[in-house]
Design a protein around this motif. Structure first.
Motif, PDB file in Angstrom:
ATOM      1  N   HIS A   1       0.849  -1.189   0.000  1.00 25.26           N
ATOM      2  CA  HIS A   1       0.000   0.000   0.000  1.00 25.26           C
ATOM      3  C   HIS A   1       0.888   1.245   0.000  1.00 25.26           C
ATOM      4  O   HIS A   1       2.073   1.178   0.350  1.00 25.26           O
ATOM      5  CB  HIS A   1      -0.910   0.018   1.229  1.00 25.26           C
ATOM      6  N   ARG A   2       0.304   2.349  -0.376  1.00 23.40           N
ATOM      7  CA  ARG A   2       1.061   3.594  -0.289  1.00 23.40           C
ATOM      8  C   ARG A   2       1.343   3.905   1.176  1.00 23.40           C
ATOM      9  O   ARG A   2       0.469   3.750   2.034  1.00 23.40           O
ATOM     10  CB  ARG A   2       0.277   4.734  -0.935  1.00 23.40           C
TER      11      ARG A   2
ATOM     12  N   GLY B   1       5.176   0.356   3.431  1.00 30.91           N
ATOM     13  CA  GLY B   1       3.845   0.092   2.895  1.00 30.91           C
ATOM     14  C   GLY B   1       3.569  -1.359   2.610  1.00 30.91           C
ATOM     15  O   GLY B   1       2.445  -1.700   2.231  1.00 30.91           O
TER      16      GLY B   1
ATOM     17  N   ARG C   1      -3.305  -1.644   7.906  1.00 30.15           N
ATOM     18  CA  ARG C   1      -3.494  -2.608   6.803  1.00 30.15           C
ATOM     19  C   ARG C   1      -2.385  -3.655   6.784  1.00 30.15           C
ATOM     20  O   ARG C   1      -1.959  -4.110   5.719  1.00 30.15           O
ATOM     21  CB  ARG C   1      -3.562  -1.879   5.460  1.00 30.15           C
TER      22      ARG C   1
END
Length: 840
Positions: free
Chosen positions: A275-276, A431, A478
């Motif tokens: 993820h960013r 990330g 996340r």
């Protein structure tokens, strides 16, 4: 120092040949060896070979280092380096294993589990006993005993029969017969020819035993193919009905390998998703805010005194369920939040006769801190705590149920596992979230379970709980480590593969290498927590100073509210739903609660007008005015209790109501009723009937009721239970090594030969007081050094090397080479004295 050109004959001599840096590495890797500080290197070597210390050291080896030790345990003693490598690589060789073997061997040497030069590698005796195959404790290699060990109880005649059956010439004794049989089994060419003559059934039996366990069962009258194996010594009977595959035969069938699968390199922690970093940080920050709100709600719920403490300690199952409902979470999650608040020192038992849990004074200080600092305190407490909420509901060693906040929840490995899991996450690109399976596989490689794999793998369970708890707390978002989580760990962002240097022998991508080696010291952790708070602060939502009022008697808080606004609104309205926006509902009961707290109708109207972004709805205005008009119309005081009202009709209505029968009211005057119950029960009864009474004081003034904040006496947060002795710092290591060296010098310095027999190893010299005094005085004149035995005031005996300077008044003043300083000793505590040899 011993002569490095002469091979060491013992572990003590091997340690004596080490430099100070190598000894420091040993004591750092095995801190139990330094508690207490050994008197000399011989005692250090003895302590390093004790069973408890060796078991602890083996449990902290990675899988390949442990496999190396297991291979040494089935090799000859001593074993050359080439034999060890052959056991690990097999006949075909393995470049990866060959490249990793020097590192594993260096680890074993550093931890004093292996000593000796490369041509004579020796595993310490205790480690060999623990790792060598035996019927009671099978080796992880799956190998059995050697031919010589398996035939230890066999008759010489039977051994000669086996030798003859294999085509070897008979010998004059069993020792030479076993030597020729061992030579046959270790000769690849001759052994292959012997196995080629076997039937398919015989070879199938050997195949089933080759990787272990090496023991099998046979009948009293075995089949022909089994009889052939027994005649050739390829199977050896060890007990009635039991046979074993000799180690040499198994190694030939395995191609020379001691293990079925050798793992020289750790498995990589694979990213499951990427993820960013901004998304990860925002998600983690949102969860961090939720964590703060949850802990605040928990402590608010227990503000006036929480659940009772069980007799055995801890929280009852019913109270845990009630807390889970109040927090709107599952019971295991509720147990986590309760234990986290306890670990942070925010709640404890009050210690009263009717003991209950409540917030501590530290909770009030915590509430006044900025949100980011409050989160950092929770996160630091979680990272270092040894209490584990995940074991709640399980059983202890006495089969007692483990309860939240109760005893028995400490798991000393928890801080190290949490730190290691987060370190693995920190080694991934920013990330990236790892797969749980790859994290668990890496941890099992770093700390493998010795013996059969158990379902109760505590480290794996701790790792799973760490991943879940880090997400709950907002350390990860996340599944990926957040920026403030990385700062909390004291780690830096990993470099890209193009930027990061790769050292010699580095077989892994850079992001698979750990970025943090050890947990931080308390001072370093405080600095890291402050840095994490600074990174988190801009990501947390700013508290709002307004709400949105709606016509259905609700108010919507679109975000976190300022503390003063939230406190008043909690009294004035009931929380209807939570989430990104909190919905409050105004009811007659909630408005009456605000009036009981000392607010007037005008105060409430002014408060809503000041903090509402929407016009105050007319229904809400009517509700406040209506409740205020009736509030306090009835007055309740202590007679036992009484009710007074200027309106006689209302009192008549109360007396006529059947629901008032339990209050046992009677009229004292047209405007006064007396009750045979206490004021609190009378208030509750009248409110249940739909009235809005107010309590009054003895002077007739309305009593203002406020929530009573119950606090425990000042409490400290629970201390973590250490996982063994702490790792010594540089100062302690330096002092310990200096003392060990000095003690070793005193114990190994040659003594001058006398008519008296020399003392046994480790025994103090013994001389009478007159001889001791005369020898001391002579040494003062000649300037010679002496070896003495000394017993201090606590009764501890030691050997010391001293150079006497002055003897008077029953004391000797001398330069103590052991302590490296001038000291004074009472002569009556000197057990004896010995002169050093001239060459010393």
């Amino acid at each position: 120092m011993s002569n490095p050109a002469v091979p060491p004959r013992s572990l003590a001599e091997a340690l004596r040949a080490r430099d100070d840096a190598s000894l420091a590495a040993l004591l750092r890797a095995r801190p139990d060896l330094i508690t207490p500080v050994p008197t000399d290197l011989t005692q250090l070597a003895t302590r390093a070979g004790t069973r408890a210390s060796v078991v602890r050291a083996l449990e902290r080896l990675d899988r390949f280092a442990l496999q190396t030790a297991e291979a040494l345990a089935v090799a000859a003693d001593p074993a050359p380096y080439e034999e060890l490598r052959a056991l690990l690589t097999g006949d075909g060789g393995d470049p990866a294993v060959s490249a990793a073997l020097p590192r594993a061997l260096a680890t074993l040497r550093e931890q004093a589990l292996v000593w000796g030069d490369d041509d004579r590698l020796r595993l310490v005796r205790t480690a060999r006993e623990l790792l060598a195959p035996s019927p009671q404790h099978p080796s992880p290699t799956g190998l059995g005993p050697t031919v010589q060990e398996a035939t230890a109880g066999m008759s010489p005649g039977r051994i000669q029969d086996i030798v003859t059956a294999t085509g070897l010439g008979s010998t004059h004794d069993a020792v030479s017969a076993l030597a020729s049989l061992t030579a046959l089994f270790t000769d690849r060419k001759r052994m292959s020819a012997l196995l080629a003559e076997l039937s398919e059934e015989s070879r199938e039996v050997l195949t089933r035993l080759v990787w272990g366990p090496p023991y099998g069962q046979v009948t009293a009258d075995p089949a022909a193919h089994l009889r052939r194996l027994l005649d050739l010594g390829l199977l050896v009977p060890t007990a009635p009905g039991t046979v074993v595959l000799p180690r040499e035969v198994a190694l030939h069938l395995r191609g020379g390998r001691a293990h079925r699968a050798v793992e020289p390199l750790p498995p990589a922690v694979e990213p499951a998703a990427t993820h960013r970093p901004q998304v990860v940080d925002a998600t983690a920050a949102g969860q961090a805010y939720t964590a703060l709100a949850t802990v605040e709600e928990l402590l608010k719920d227990w503000d006036e005194g929480g659940p009772a403490v069980l007799r055995a300690g801890g929280l009852s199952v019913r109270d845990l369920k009630r807390t889970a409902v109040a927090l709107d979470v599952a019971e295991p999650v509720a147990a986590f939040w309760v234990e986290l608040a306890y670990a942070a020192g925010l709640l404890a038992s009050d210690g009263e006769a009717d003991e209950r849990y409540a917030a501590t004074p530290a909770h009030d200080e915590w509430l006044e801190q900025p949100a980011a600092q409050r989160w950092a305190r929770l996160a630091e407490a979680w990272l270092t705590a040894t209490r584990v909420s995940g074991v709640v509901g399980g059983r202890d060693a006495k089969e007692r149920t483990l309860s939240t906040l109760g005893p028995g929840l400490d798991r000393s490995a928890a801080p190290e596992v949490r730190h290691r899991v987060l370190t693995l996450l920190a080694g991934l690109p920013e990330g990236a979230s790892p797969s749980k399976e790859s994290v668990l596989a890496r941890l099992r490689w770093e700390r493998p379970l010795r013996g059969p794999q158990r379902e109760d793998d505590l480290r794996s369970r701790l790792a799973e709980w760490t991943l879940a708890e880090a997400e709950l707390l907002g350390v990860t978002g996340r599944g990926a480590l957040s920026g403030h989580g990385r700062a909390l760990l004291g780690a830096t962002a990993p470099k890209s593969p193009a930027q990061a240097p790769v050292g010699p022998g580095d077989k892994l991508p850079v992001h698979h290498r750990p970025t943090v080696a050890q947990p931080l010291s308390p001072a370093e952790q405080a600095t890291a927590s402050a840095a994490a708070a600074r990174l988190l602060a801009p990501l947390l939502p700013e508290p709002l100073d307004h709400v949105l009022l709606q016509a259905d008697l609700t108010a919507v808080a679109p975000g976190p509210l300022q503390r003063s606004l939230a406190e008043v609104l909690d009294v004035l309205a009931d929380v209807e739903s939570k989430g990104g926006a909190t919905v409050y509902r105004f009811t007659p009961g909630s408005v009456r609660r605000a009036l009981d707290a000392g607010q007037s109708a005008s105060d409430l109207h002014a408060f809503l007008a000041a903090h509402a972004r929407t016009p105050v709805p007319q229904p809400l205005t009517y509700l406040i005015d209506d409740v205020a008009r009736r509030h306090g119309h009835l007055r309740v005081g202590a007679a036992s209790a009484y009710v007074r009202c200027d309106d006689e009709a209302i009192l008549n209505e109360i007396l006529a109501d059947k629901r008032a029968a339990g209050l046992r009211l009677r009229r004292l005057a047209p405007t006064v009723l007396a009750a045979q119950t206490d004021p609190a029960s009378l208030l509750d009864g009248l409110r249940a009937m739909g009235f809005a009474p107010a309590a009054e004081s003895a002077e007739g003034d309305v009593l203002i009721t406020r929530a009573h904040a119950h606090r425990t006496p000042p409490r400290t947060a629970p201390e973590p239970v250490p996982d063994g002795p702490p790792i010594p710092d540089a100062t302690l290591l330096s002092a310990a090594i200096r003392a060990i060296r000095a003690g070793d010098l005193a114990s190994t310095t040659p003594r001058r030969q006398t008519d008296r027999p020399p003392p046994a190893t480790g025994e103090l010299p013994r001389t009478n007081s007159a001889e001791t005094l005369a020898t001391m005085q002579a040494a003062v004149l000649t300037g010679e050094a002496l070896w003495i035995g000394y017993v201090n005031a606590e009764g501890a005996a030691s050997q010391r090397l001293i150079a006497p300077v002055r003897v008077e008044g029953g004391f000797v003043t001398a330069y103590d080479h052991t302590a490296d300083e001038v000291r004074t000793y009472p002569l009556h505590r000197v057990t004896g004295v010995a002169e050093l040899a001239d060459e010393a």
